[in-house]
Design an enzyme around this catalytic site. Structure first.
Site, short mmCIF file in Angstrom:
data_model
loop_
_atom_site.label_atom_id
_atom_site.label_comp_id
_atom_site.label_asym_id
_atom_site.label_seq_id
_atom_site.Cartn_x
_atom_site.Cartn_y
_atom_site.Cartn_z
N GLY A 160 0.84 -1.19 0.00
CA GLY A 160 0.00 0.00 0.00
C GLY A 160 0.87 1.24 0.00
N THR A 185 6.20 -2.12 11.36
CA THR A 185 5.84 -0.73 11.67
C THR A 185 4.36 -0.51 11.36
OG1 THR A 185 6.55 -0.05 9.46
CG2 THR A 185 8.15 0.20 11.25
N SER A 186 3.59 -1.58 11.26
CA SER A 186 2.18 -1.50 10.87
C SER A 186 1.29 -1.41 12.11
CB SER A 186 1.81 -2.72 10.02
OG SER A 186 0.46 -2.72 9.67
N ARG A 187 0.87 -2.55 12.63
CA ARG A 187 0.12 -2.63 13.88
C ARG A 187 0.55 -3.93 14.58
NH1 ARG A 187 -0.65 1.94 13.41
NH2 ARG A 187 -2.59 3.15 13.44
N GLU A 213 0.47 -1.95 24.08
CA GLU A 213 1.11 -0.64 24.13
C GLU A 213 0.54 0.17 25.28
OE1 GLU A 213 0.93 1.31 20.32
OE2 GLU A 213 1.92 -0.33 19.28
N HIS A 273 6.40 2.94 19.21
CA HIS A 273 5.35 3.41 18.29
C HIS A 273 5.48 4.90 18.02
CE1 HIS A 273 0.94 2.74 16.84
NE2 HIS A 273 1.65 3.47 15.99
#
Length: 370
Positions: free
Chosen positions: A200, A281-283, A312, A330
């Site tokens: 994406g 680095t997404s979720r 988190e 994050h």
């Protein structure tokens, strides 16, 4: 005085909605909330989004000037779609059916640099402007991803600790002592294969930067890139098992959703090279951290770097004791206040189109209708 996007009926009353927000992306939600500074719930969302930083009240007022009375609707749009002048979205489809249902539409505003899901030819034929807004915050995520790849492969954390810790006899001035701590297994990016799971917006930005490092790109995505872009990026689509088997680095860039779940887990890790480095680095939910921990402790993977986590803030756990793991809290996108630059340009476009002018930022070239 009514905002410039507020339409009027023949009797002088306001029509609604005029701005349609078509998905629940967190930045789209923020844009909606910013338009309602006097609403307690909306204000709480805005302040919570930027915490621990804070948006300056003068900037907030300035960026929303003229839009205070603009009405809006979240997806899906309800009745009165003939009133919609502008739609703002990140993910979705603006096709012929949608456009036919919104005859007064004058601006399609996508949050993202590519016109994904937009029928540009049909929009051009109907006299609708299209803007696709590049996102500096996503470029920052891509930079962070490459930084993590370098940090793990170059063993940056261990190397830094060795120098700070000392314990070696100082050399003479001008003496060269290459790798004096004797750190082994130092890697590189040049000539390596990067597997991108999800091509994406961020995945593409990562691929562009990885190409500059001389990497070969494999990617897994339901919607492959155009062949000419594959050639430009030295990239090729691959099934997920093939990507797992061939990659030296695997970076995850898929959105979190109940449908996706953990796209990388025990089965995928077992397919990978024992030297592979995993980047997320997404979720946190798109990667099975328990399976990753097991594989790393067993020596079946080379390392990992995570900016996002299943919990988190992250508790102190087995990851925190591993030398071949780099963790960041994050923050890959940088200061969240940077998102205001993106939204401010969107609001500039809304004001311009609402006043009957051309959009100002990131306007897509018209295309012929097929």
């Amino acid at each position: 005085m009514a905002g410039i996007l507020t339409g009027e009926t023949a009797g002088g009353g306001a029509t609604a909605p005029l701005v349609g927000f078509l998905d629940e992306d967190h930045v789209i939600r923020l844009a909606r909330a910013l338009l309602h500074p006097d609403d307690a719930a909306m204000r709480a969302y805005v302040t919570g989004f930027f915490a621990p930083e804070a948006i300056a009240e003068k900037r907030w007022a300035r960026m929303c000037a003229g839009l205070e009375q603009a009405t809006h609707s979240p997806a899906p749009l309800g009745g009165g779609t003939e009133a919609v002048r502008c739609v703002v979205f990140r993910r979705g489809n603006i096709d012929r059916t949608f456009l036919a249902a919104h005859p007064n539409l004058r601006l399609i505003q996508r949050l993202g640099a590519r016109p994904v899901g937009i029928d540009i030819g049909e929009a051009t034929w109907r006299g609708i402007q299209v803007s696709c807004m590049p996102r500096p915050s996503l470029a920052a995520v891509a930079e962070h991803c490459l930084m993590l790849m370098l940090a793990v492969s170059k063993k940056l954390i261990q190397a830094d600790a060795c120098v700070r810790r000392g314990g070696h006899e100082p050399g003479d001035r001008g003496q060269v002592a290459y790798n004096w701590p004797g750190i082994d297994g130092i890697g590189r990016l040049w000539g390596k294969t990067l597997g991108i799971v999800g091509m994406g917006e961020v995945g593409l930005l990562v691929a562009e930067r990885a190409k500059a490092f001389g990497m070969r790109i494999l990617y897994f995505d339901d919607n492959p890139l155009p062949p000419e872009l594959d050639r430009e990026l030295n990239a090729e689509p691959a099934a997920l098992p093939a990507l797992c088997e061939a990659s030296d680095f695997v970076s995850v860039h898929v959105p979190a959703s109940p449908r996706n779940g953990a796209i990388l887990g025990r089965r995928e890790f077992e397919m990978m090279k024992p030297t592979v480095i995993i980047i997320n680095t997404s979720r946190g939910s798109v990667l099975d951290e328990e399976a990753l921990t097991t594989a790393l402790l067993a020596g079946r993977l080379g390392g990992a770097a995570l900016d996002v986590h299943q919990h988190e803030p992250r508790p102190v756990d087995a990851f925190c004791a591993m030398e071949n793991v780099v963790l960041t809290p994050h923050l890959a996108a940088g200061s969240r206040l940077g998102v205001l630059d993106e939204i401010e340009m969107i609001f500039d476009n809304l004001r311009a189109v609402g006043a009957g002018r051309r959009a100002i930022h990131a306007v897509v070239e018209p295309r012929d209708r097929p």
